[in-house]
Design a protein around this motif. Structure first.
Motif, PDB file in Angstrom:
ATOM      1  N   ILE A 121      15.146   0.421   2.820  1.00 12.76           N
ATOM      2  CA  ILE A 121      14.619  -0.841   3.360  1.00 12.76           C
ATOM      3  C   ILE A 121      13.274  -1.150   2.713  1.00 12.76           C
ATOM      4  CG2 ILE A 121      13.655  -1.929   5.432  1.00 12.76           C
ATOM      5  CD1 ILE A 121      15.817  -0.567   7.051  1.00 12.76           C
ATOM      6  N   ALA A 122      12.432  -0.119   2.558  1.00 16.32           N
ATOM      7  CA  ALA A 122      11.147  -0.310   1.885  1.00 16.32           C
ATOM      8  C   ALA A 122      11.359  -0.758   0.441  1.00 16.32           C
ATOM      9  CB  ALA A 122      10.331   0.980   1.925  1.00 16.32           C
ATOM     10  N   GLY A 123      12.354  -0.153  -0.219  1.00 15.63           N
ATOM     11  CA  GLY A 123      12.635  -0.548  -1.596  1.00 15.63           C
ATOM     12  C   GLY A 123      13.162  -1.957  -1.713  1.00 15.63           C
ATOM     13  N   ALA A 124      13.977  -2.373  -0.745  1.00 11.56           N
ATOM     14  CA  ALA A 124      14.552  -3.715  -0.781  1.00 11.56           C
ATOM     15  C   ALA A 124      13.505  -4.786  -0.474  1.00 11.56           C
ATOM     16  CB  ALA A 124      15.710  -3.818   0.218  1.00 11.56           C
ATOM     17  N   GLY A 125      12.443  -4.390   0.202  1.00  6.06           N
ATOM     18  CA  GLY A 125      11.394  -5.344   0.536  1.00  6.06           C
ATOM     19  C   GLY A 125      10.371  -5.478  -0.580  1.00  6.06           C
ATOM     20  N   ASP A 126       9.140  -5.804  -0.199  1.00  6.93           N
ATOM     21  CA  ASP A 126       8.104  -6.040  -1.203  1.00  6.93           C
ATOM     22  C   ASP A 126       7.117  -4.882  -1.294  1.00  6.93           C
ATOM     23  OD1 ASP A 126       6.967  -6.342   1.252  1.00  6.93           O
ATOM     24  OD2 ASP A 126       6.154  -8.353   0.899  1.00  6.93           O
ATOM     25  N   THR A 127       7.529  -3.698  -0.844  1.00 12.96           N
ATOM     26  CA  THR A 127       6.647  -2.536  -0.884  1.00 12.96           C
ATOM     27  C   THR A 127       6.437  -2.065  -2.320  1.00 12.96           C
ATOM     28  OG1 THR A 127       7.488  -1.814   1.272  1.00 12.96           O
ATOM     29  CG2 THR A 127       6.293  -0.193  -0.039  1.00 12.96           C
ATOM     30  N   ARG A 128       5.198  -1.924  -2.725  1.00 13.81           N
ATOM     31  CA  ARG A 128       4.908  -1.412  -4.069  1.00 13.81           C
ATOM     32  C   ARG A 128       5.253   0.071  -4.150  1.00 13.81           C
ATOM     33  NH1 ARG A 128       0.155  -3.949  -2.782  1.00 13.81           N
ATOM     34  NH2 ARG A 128      -0.879  -1.914  -2.725  1.00 13.81           N
ATOM     35  N   PHE A 129       5.687   0.516  -5.328  1.00 12.24           N
ATOM     36  CA  PHE A 129       6.065   1.919  -5.492  1.00 12.24           C
ATOM     37  C   PHE A 129       4.865   2.839  -5.256  1.00 12.24           C
ATOM     38  CE2 PHE A 129       6.931   5.777  -7.976  1.00 12.24           C
ATOM     39  CZ  PHE A 129       8.152   6.139  -7.424  1.00 12.24           C
ATOM     40  N   SER A 130       3.694   2.420  -5.675  1.00  4.48           N
ATOM     41  CA  SER A 130       2.503   3.249  -5.477  1.00  4.48           C
ATOM     42  C   SER A 130       2.198   3.432  -3.990  1.00  4.48           C
ATOM     43  CB  SER A 130       1.292   2.624  -6.181  1.00  4.48           C
ATOM     44  OG  SER A 130       1.044   1.306  -5.694  1.00  4.48           O
ATOM     45  N   ARG A 131       2.371   2.361  -3.225  1.00  2.00           N
ATOM     46  CA  ARG A 131       2.123   2.442  -1.785  1.00  2.00           C
ATOM     47  C   ARG A 131       3.199   3.292  -1.112  1.00  2.00           C
ATOM     48  NH1 ARG A 131      -0.843  -0.068   2.073  1.00  2.00           N
ATOM     49  NH2 ARG A 131       0.132  -0.586   4.073  1.00  2.00           N
ATOM     50  N   PHE A 132       4.440   3.123  -1.538  1.00  2.00           N
ATOM     51  CA  PHE A 132       5.516   3.968  -1.031  1.00  2.00           C
ATOM     52  C   PHE A 132       5.226   5.438  -1.324  1.00  2.00           C
ATOM     53  CE2 PHE A 132       9.068   6.358  -2.915  1.00  2.00           C
ATOM     54  CZ  PHE A 132       9.734   6.727  -1.761  1.00  2.00           C
ATOM     55  N   THR A 133       4.804   5.732  -2.562  1.00  2.00           N
ATOM     56  CA  THR A 133       4.528   7.114  -2.958  1.00  2.00           C
ATOM     57  C   THR A 133       3.450   7.732  -2.073  1.00  2.00           C
ATOM     58  OG1 THR A 133       5.137   6.664  -5.251  1.00  2.00           O
ATOM     59  CG2 THR A 133       3.750   8.586  -4.845  1.00  2.00           C
ATOM     60  N   LEU A 134       2.397   6.994  -1.806  1.00  2.00           N
ATOM     61  CA  LEU A 134       1.293   7.496  -0.992  1.00  2.00           C
ATOM     62  C   LEU A 134       1.766   7.906   0.397  1.00  2.00           C
ATOM     63  CD1 LEU A 134      -1.741   7.957  -0.451  1.00  2.00           C
ATOM     64  CD2 LEU A 134      -1.892   5.545   0.199  1.00  2.00           C
ATOM     65  N   TYR A 135       2.445   6.996   1.077  1.00  2.00           N
ATOM     66  CA  TYR A 135       2.849   7.272   2.455  1.00  2.00           C
ATOM     67  C   TYR A 135       4.016   8.258   2.519  1.00  2.00           C
ATOM     68  CZ  TYR A 135      -0.286   3.765   4.332  1.00  2.00           C
ATOM     69  OH  TYR A 135      -1.404   3.077   4.706  1.00  2.00           O
ATOM     70  N   ASP A 136       4.914   8.193   1.544  1.00  2.00           N
ATOM     71  CA  ASP A 136       6.037   9.122   1.567  1.00  2.00           C
ATOM     72  C   ASP A 136       5.568  10.553   1.323  1.00  2.00           C
ATOM     73  OD1 ASP A 136       9.072   9.358   1.613  1.00  2.00           O
ATOM     74  OD2 ASP A 136       8.593  10.364  -0.265  1.00  2.00           O
ATOM     75  N   LEU A 137       4.667  10.744   0.365  1.00  2.00           N
ATOM     76  CA  LEU A 137       4.144  12.085   0.108  1.00  2.00           C
ATOM     77  C   LEU A 137       3.356  12.606   1.303  1.00  2.00           C
ATOM     78  CD1 LEU A 137       2.999  11.910  -3.626  1.00  2.00           C
ATOM     79  CD2 LEU A 137       4.883  13.243  -2.673  1.00  2.00           C
ATOM     80  N   ALA A 138       2.591  11.727   1.935  1.00  2.00           N
ATOM     81  CA  ALA A 138       1.818  12.158   3.104  1.00  2.00           C
ATOM     82  C   ALA A 138       2.740  12.579   4.247  1.00  2.00           C
ATOM     83  CB  ALA A 138       0.878  11.045   3.556  1.00  2.00           C
TER      84      ALA A 138
END
Length: 311
Positions: A121-138
């Motif tokens: 869902i995050a990928g299908a939306g407007d979430t930047r990969f860098s922002r996804f990486t930050l929160y997913d790694l955390a």
């Protein structure tokens, strides 16, 4: 087991398999690995094991994120088809993501099934990969730390449980397997009954067109999630939007003496079937899900209209 050779690899494979959706108990695996590190007296292995587990989790998540970015909400259709709770998990994850955004990834791993759906869902939306990486790694780091720490703290109890399993292993494993099979069977039987009920009551696109020609007062209700509507911001003309978060209030406003046609975007129209079931229990006598939902209506060449948001 020689943990100096296998702990990082086991941690990587366990978290990666779980992240891509395989039925692997990743958290119990991390707990066992953590206990094994203490038993083997290998404190220097803690860091590479942590890194291995984190790398496996992120690799699987990144694959789903990129799949969502590439294929949009069509990825969720595939999850709908294989889920024991088709569409329900997707709808709930969509609702959570709408409220919390990418920050949901900080805790999503602690809720079974949520991470697997929230990431595409995050990928299908407007979430930047860098922002996804930050929160997913955390979020993944927190989850891995909890798993390994639990194993390291309760390693004595875990050793006792493993000894018990070795003593009664076959019988207990068979009992657990039977319980799991019964649970899965129950979920699929329940799903099959719901689908069978749906097939008896659903309405086709052609039938809906005829109904609207003879009964212009019929209600057409769109029960798709907010994320699905954002991805495809069109509805059947005259549709009323239905929000599960305020379902009770909306159900109370629907007149009970008219035809109600509901549709969604999930395979087998399971969301529509669930809403139909709820409406029927509240006294609505003529509730029918639309076969194929919005896609079938559009594919038949009939008009759709853009969603008009309230201002």
């Amino acid at each position: 087991m020689n943990w100096s050779d296998t702990a990082p690899l086991v941690a990587f494979l366990g978290t990666f398999a779980a992240a891509i959706g395989l039925p692997v108990p990743a958290m119990p695996t991390l707990i066992l690995v953590g206990a094994g590190l203490v038993t083997a007296s290998s404190p220097l292995l803690v860091l590479p094991t942590f890194v291995g587990a984190l790398a496996g989790a992120f690799a699987g998540d990144a694959a789903w994120f990129l799949a969502g970015r590439r294929f949009g909400y069509r990825v969720l259709d595939g999850l709908c088809r294989v889920s024991l709770s088709p569409d329900t998990c997707v709808r709930r994850a969509s609702g959570f993501f709408e409220k919390r955004g990418v920050k949901l990834l900080l805790i999503s791993r602690f809720i079974p099934g949520l991470s697997l759906v929230a990431i595409p869902i995050a990928g299908a939306g407007d979430t930047r990969f860098s922002r996804f990486t930050l929160y997913d790694l955390a979020g993944a780091a927190l989850w891995v730390v909890v798993g390994l720490s639990a194993g390291m703290v309760f390693y004595r109890q875990i050793d006792a449980v493993l000894a018990l399993l070795r003593q009664f292993g076959v019988g207990m494993a068979a009992l657990a397997a039977c319980g799991l099979l019964v649970w899965i069977g129950f979920r699929y039987v329940r799903r099959a009954l719901l689908i069978a009920s749906l097939r008896r009551s659903r309405i086709s696109v052609d039938e809906l067109s005829m109904l609207l020609a003879h009964d212009p007062g019929a209600l057409i209700v769109d029960v798709r999630s907010a994320s699905s509507r954002r991805d495809d911001p069109y509805v059947i003309p005259g549709s009323r939007l239905f929000d599960f978060s305020s379902a009770d209030t909306q159900l109370a406003t629907l007149p009970r003496n008219t035809s109600v046609i509901i549709y969604c975007s999930c395979p087998n129209e399971v969301s529509a079937a669930k809403v139909a079931e709820r409406l029927t229990k509240l006294g609505f006598s003529n509730v029918r899900p639309l076969t194929g939902g919005l896609d079938a209506w559009r594919d038949s060449g009939r008009d759709v209209e853009a969603i008009v948001l309230a201002t």
